[in-house]
Scaffold this motif. Sequence first.
Motif, short mmCIF file in Angstrom:
data_model
loop_
_atom_site.label_atom_id
_atom_site.label_comp_id
_atom_site.label_asym_id
_atom_site.label_seq_id
_atom_site.Cartn_x
_atom_site.Cartn_y
_atom_site.Cartn_z
N ASN A 11 32.48 54.06 56.95
CA ASN A 11 33.29 53.91 58.14
C ASN A 11 33.02 55.11 59.03
O ASN A 11 33.39 56.23 58.69
CB ASN A 11 34.77 53.84 57.76
CG ASN A 11 35.67 53.59 58.94
OD1 ASN A 11 35.29 53.80 60.09
ND2 ASN A 11 36.87 53.14 58.66
N THR A 47 33.48 44.62 60.96
CA THR A 47 32.68 44.90 59.78
C THR A 47 31.29 44.31 60.02
O THR A 47 31.18 43.14 60.39
CB THR A 47 33.31 44.28 58.53
OG1 THR A 47 34.61 44.86 58.36
CG2 THR A 47 32.48 44.55 57.30
N GLN A 102 32.54 49.49 60.48
CA GLN A 102 32.77 49.56 59.04
C GLN A 102 31.75 48.67 58.35
O GLN A 102 31.52 47.55 58.75
CB GLN A 102 34.18 49.10 58.71
CG GLN A 102 34.53 49.27 57.26
CD GLN A 102 36.00 49.01 57.00
OE1 GLN A 102 36.73 48.59 57.87
NE2 GLN A 102 36.42 49.27 55.79
#
Length: 106
Positions: free
Chosen positions: A49, A3, A54
């Motif tokens: 995403n 992330t 992400q």
Amino acid sequence: MPTVTEYQYIIDSNSLKQRYDRINQIITSLENQLILAATTSDVDNYSLNDGQIQIRTQYRSPDSIIKAITGLEVIANRLEAQLTGTRVMRLADAESVQSNGIVRRF
């Protein structure tokens, strides 16, 4: 899948085209979030995403989403100008476009 922040996602681009595309992906996600925020007041985050990365970001109000979109659109427009080589756009009244001294009425 790691992330990352929006900033990291954009600056890790390999080309101007990829940077432009990533900014537009974020703008689309933000616009979708804005629509959702307009219909449900308790939502304050969105995620993007692309299959490899992400992004998760939280926004507190529709105004902050609009501000983010506006800022990214300015950057996207500049990148588009660099990619296409065009920077100037002439806007004219459709009722009377003048060309070579001739006024055309539509």
